[in-house]
Scaffold this motif. Structure first.
Motif, PDB file in Angstrom:
ATOM      1  N   ILE A  92      -2.741  39.606   3.636  1.00 49.08           N
ATOM      2  CA  ILE A  92      -2.425  41.009   3.358  1.00 49.08           C
ATOM      3  C   ILE A  92      -2.491  41.286   1.861  1.00 49.08           C
ATOM      4  CG2 ILE A  92      -0.620  42.773   3.500  1.00 49.08           C
ATOM      5  CD1 ILE A  92       0.205  41.354   6.186  1.00 49.08           C
ATOM      6  N   GLY A  93      -1.932  40.401   1.049  1.00 47.55           N
ATOM      7  CA  GLY A  93      -1.994  40.571  -0.402  1.00 47.55           C
ATOM      8  C   GLY A  93      -3.432  40.607  -0.893  1.00 47.55           C
ATOM      9  N   ALA A  94      -4.260  39.723  -0.371  1.00 45.37           N
ATOM     10  CA  ALA A  94      -5.678  39.698  -0.766  1.00 45.37           C
ATOM     11  C   ALA A  94      -6.382  40.985  -0.359  1.00 45.37           C
ATOM     12  CB  ALA A  94      -6.376  38.490  -0.148  1.00 45.37           C
ATOM     13  N   ALA A  95      -6.093  41.496   0.822  1.00 46.47           N
ATOM     14  CA  ALA A  95      -6.715  42.745   1.271  1.00 46.47           C
ATOM     15  C   ALA A  95      -6.310  43.910   0.367  1.00 46.47           C
ATOM     16  CB  ALA A  95      -6.339  43.032   2.723  1.00 46.47           C
ATOM     17  N   LEU A  96      -5.032  43.944  -0.020  1.00 46.99           N
ATOM     18  CA  LEU A  96      -4.570  44.991  -0.925  1.00 46.99           C
ATOM     19  C   LEU A  96      -5.244  44.859  -2.295  1.00 46.99           C
ATOM     20  CD1 LEU A  96      -0.800  44.883   0.046  1.00 46.99           C
ATOM     21  CD2 LEU A  96      -2.286  46.893   0.280  1.00 46.99           C
ATOM     22  N   MET A  97      -5.298  43.642  -2.818  1.00 47.49           N
ATOM     23  CA  MET A  97      -5.948  43.408  -4.115  1.00 47.49           C
ATOM     24  C   MET A  97      -7.404  43.851  -4.088  1.00 47.49           C
ATOM     25  SD  MET A  97      -3.992  42.165  -6.494  1.00 47.49           S
ATOM     26  CE  MET A  97      -5.209  41.493  -7.618  1.00 47.49           C
ATOM     27  N   ASN A  98      -8.124  43.429  -3.077  1.00 47.67           N
ATOM     28  CA  ASN A  98      -9.551  43.771  -2.996  1.00 47.67           C
ATOM     29  C   ASN A  98      -9.770  45.270  -2.915  1.00 47.67           C
ATOM     30  OD1 ASN A  98     -10.554  41.128  -3.206  1.00 47.67           O
ATOM     31  ND2 ASN A  98     -10.249  40.771  -1.024  1.00 47.67           N
ATOM     32  N   ALA A  99      -8.944  45.967  -2.157  1.00 50.20           N
ATOM     33  CA  ALA A  99      -9.073  47.426  -2.043  1.00 50.20           C
ATOM     34  C   ALA A  99      -8.841  48.088  -3.398  1.00 50.20           C
ATOM     35  CB  ALA A  99      -8.092  47.972  -1.006  1.00 50.20           C
ATOM     36  N   SER A 100      -7.807  47.657  -4.100  1.00 50.70           N
ATOM     37  CA  SER A 100      -7.476  48.263  -5.380  1.00 50.70           C
ATOM     38  C   SER A 100      -8.529  47.957  -6.446  1.00 50.70           C
ATOM     39  CB  SER A 100      -6.095  47.766  -5.829  1.00 50.70           C
ATOM     40  OG  SER A 100      -5.656  48.506  -6.932  1.00 50.70           O
ATOM     41  N   ALA A 118      -1.144  32.834 -12.228  1.00 50.96           N
ATOM     42  CA  ALA A 118      -2.565  32.628 -12.536  1.00 50.96           C
ATOM     43  C   ALA A 118      -3.336  31.963 -11.388  1.00 50.96           C
ATOM     44  CB  ALA A 118      -2.720  31.833 -13.832  1.00 50.96           C
ATOM     45  N   PRO A 119      -2.826  30.919 -10.734  1.00 50.92           N
ATOM     46  CA  PRO A 119      -3.605  30.319  -9.640  1.00 50.92           C
ATOM     47  C   PRO A 119      -3.876  31.296  -8.487  1.00 50.92           C
ATOM     48  CG  PRO A 119      -1.937  28.782 -10.389  1.00 50.92           C
ATOM     49  CD  PRO A 119      -1.660  30.098 -11.081  1.00 50.92           C
ATOM     50  N   TYR A 120      -2.923  32.160  -8.181  1.00 45.63           N
ATOM     51  CA  TYR A 120      -3.137  33.142  -7.110  1.00 45.63           C
ATOM     52  C   TYR A 120      -4.190  34.171  -7.517  1.00 45.63           C
ATOM     53  CZ  TYR A 120      -2.392  36.860  -3.718  1.00 45.63           C
ATOM     54  OH  TYR A 120      -2.590  37.809  -2.756  1.00 45.63           O
ATOM     55  N   ALA A 122      -6.466  34.089  -9.890  1.00 42.48           N
ATOM     56  CA  ALA A 122      -7.772  33.575 -10.328  1.00 42.48           C
ATOM     57  C   ALA A 122      -8.849  33.818  -9.273  1.00 42.48           C
ATOM     58  CB  ALA A 122      -7.672  32.085 -10.648  1.00 42.48           C
ATOM     59  N   ARG A 123      -8.495  33.788  -8.020  1.00 43.20           N
ATOM     60  CA  ARG A 123      -9.495  33.984  -6.960  1.00 43.20           C
ATOM     61  C   ARG A 123     -10.087  35.396  -6.959  1.00 43.20           C
ATOM     62  NH1 ARG A 123      -6.178  34.375  -1.294  1.00 43.20           N
ATOM     63  NH2 ARG A 123      -4.166  34.841  -2.236  1.00 43.20           N
ATOM     64  N   PHE A 124      -9.416  36.314  -7.649  1.00 41.51           N
ATOM     65  CA  PHE A 124      -9.938  37.679  -7.784  1.00 41.51           C
ATOM     66  C   PHE A 124     -10.671  37.865  -9.112  1.00 41.51           C
ATOM     67  CE2 PHE A 124      -6.066  37.808  -5.204  1.00 41.51           C
ATOM     68  CZ  PHE A 124      -6.604  38.264  -4.006  1.00 41.51           C
ATOM     69  N   GLY A 125     -10.717  36.810  -9.928  1.00 37.05           N
ATOM     70  CA  GLY A 125     -11.415  36.862 -11.202  1.00 37.05           C
ATOM     71  C   GLY A 125     -10.515  37.067 -12.415  1.00 37.05           C
ATOM     72  N   PHE A 126      -9.195  37.094 -12.238  1.00 37.46           N
ATOM     73  CA  PHE A 126      -8.278  37.274 -13.358  1.00 37.46           C
ATOM     74  C   PHE A 126      -8.198  35.992 -14.175  1.00 37.46           C
ATOM     75  CE2 PHE A 126      -7.045  40.795 -10.745  1.00 37.46           C
ATOM     76  CZ  PHE A 126      -6.604  41.758 -11.638  1.00 37.46           C
ATOM     77  N   LYS A 127      -8.172  36.166 -15.496  1.00 36.36           N
ATOM     78  CA  LYS A 127      -8.083  35.047 -16.429  1.00 36.36           C
ATOM     79  C   LYS A 127      -6.995  35.342 -17.459  1.00 36.36           C
ATOM     80  CE  LYS A 127     -12.917  34.109 -15.866  1.00 36.36           C
ATOM     81  NZ  LYS A 127     -14.238  34.254 -16.343  1.00 36.36           N
ATOM     82  N   PRO A 128      -6.403  34.290 -18.031  1.00 39.61           N
ATOM     83  CA  PRO A 128      -5.372  34.519 -19.059  1.00 39.61           C
ATOM     84  C   PRO A 128      -5.934  35.267 -20.267  1.00 39.61           C
ATOM     85  CG  PRO A 128      -5.303  32.255 -18.292  1.00 39.61           C
ATOM     86  CD  PRO A 128      -6.543  32.874 -17.717  1.00 39.61           C
ATOM     87  N   ILE A 129      -5.115  36.125 -20.829  1.00 37.34           N
ATOM     88  CA  ILE A 129      -5.443  36.838 -22.059  1.00 37.34           C
ATOM     89  C   ILE A 129      -5.026  35.939 -23.219  1.00 37.34           C
ATOM     90  CG2 ILE A 129      -4.889  38.873 -23.463  1.00 37.34           C
ATOM     91  CD1 ILE A 129      -4.396  40.358 -20.767  1.00 37.34           C
ATOM     92  N   ALA A 130      -5.868  35.828 -24.221  1.00 36.92           N
ATOM     93  CA  ALA A 130      -5.560  34.975 -25.369  1.00 36.92           C
ATOM     94  C   ALA A 130      -4.217  35.372 -25.974  1.00 36.92           C
ATOM     95  CB  ALA A 130      -6.668  35.085 -26.415  1.00 36.92           C
ATOM     96  N   PRO A 131      -3.398  34.381 -26.313  1.00 34.08           N
ATOM     97  CA  PRO A 131      -2.093  34.697 -26.922  1.00 34.08           C
ATOM     98  C   PRO A 131      -2.246  35.596 -28.143  1.00 34.08           C
ATOM     99  CG  PRO A 131      -2.234  32.367 -26.387  1.00 34.08           C
ATOM    100  CD  PRO A 131      -3.609  32.951 -26.159  1.00 34.08           C
TER     101      PRO A 131
END
Length: 170
Positions: A92-100, A118-120, A122-131
Motif C-alpha cells: 500500500i505504501g509503495a502504491a501511494l508513493m508511485n501515485a504521488s 533511506a533503504p525503504y 531508495a527503491r523509488f529513487g531517493f538518495k541522501p542529500i549531501a550534508p
C-alpha cells in the motif's frame, strides 16, 4: 502487492479526520515537534499530489505532499506516508508513493524531498542529500534527508535553507 480490494485515489476533504487519526496512531503526539512537521505547519498540502488508500470505505493509508522552498526555489516535501499497521507489508505504501511521484512528474515538478528511512525510499529513487547542502529548520538525521530528482541535475543547483512555502502563488 496486496490482493485486497484496494482503491488509491486523490485525498478528499472528507478524508481529513481519518487521516489525522491514522497519523495519531502511527506517529503519536511527538509528530508535532518533528522537523518535517515544521515545514508543513500552516502550509496546505498540494491536493493534486496527495493520495488516500481505501479498502472498501476504510482508510488504510495516506501520502501527503507540501510545496516548500529549497535554496530559494520551490520543491516538494513528501510526507507523511502512513499505512495502518494492520495493513503494512501489502504494497500500500509503495502504491501511494508511485501515485504521488507520477503526479509530481506529470505536473512538471523537479525535486521531491523527504525525511525517512533511506533503504525503504531508495527503491523509488531517493538518495541522501549531501550534508549542509540544504539546511532544514530543525534537527534531522542527515542520512534520512533524501531527495528524488524529477529533472536530472536539479539537486546540485539547490543550496541553502529549506523553509515553508509562504507565497500566494504556490
Amino acid at each position: 502487492m496486496t490482493s485486497l480490494p484496494l482503491t488509491i485515489r486523490h485525498e478528499l476533504p472528507a478524508d481529513s479526520a481519518a487521516i489525522e487519526r491514522l497519523h495519531e496512531r502511527a506517529f503519536g503526539p511527538g509528530r508535532f515537534a518533528r522537523t518535517a512537521f515544521r515545514l508543513r505547519e500552516g502550509v496546505p498540502q498540494d491536493p493534486a499530489l496527495c493520495y488516500a488508500a481505501h479498502v472498501g470505505t476504510f482508510l488504510v493509508g495516506s501520502v501527503r505532499v507540501t510545496v516548500v522552498e529549497a535554496g530559494g526555489y520551490p520543491a516538494l516535501m513528501l510526507g507523511p506516508l502512513t499505512v495502518d499497521p494492520a495493513f503494512e507489508g501489502r504494497g500500500i505504501g509503495a502504491a501511494l508513493m508511485n501515485a504521488s511521484i507520477e503526479s509530481a512528474r506529470k505536473a512538471g515538478h523537479d525535486l521531491i524531498m523527504l525525511i525517512g528511512d533511506a533503504p525503504y525510499y531508495a527503491r523509488f529513487g531517493f538518495k541522501p542529500i549531501a550534508p549542509e547542502q540544504l539546511i532544514l529548520p530543525g534537527p534531522a538525521n542527515p542520512a534520512r534527508f533524501l531527495a528524488l530528482e524529477l529533472l536530472e541535475g536539479v539537486l546540485a543547483q539547490r543550496r541553502g535553507a529549506v523553509t515553508p512555502w509562504r507565497r500566494a502563488s504556490a
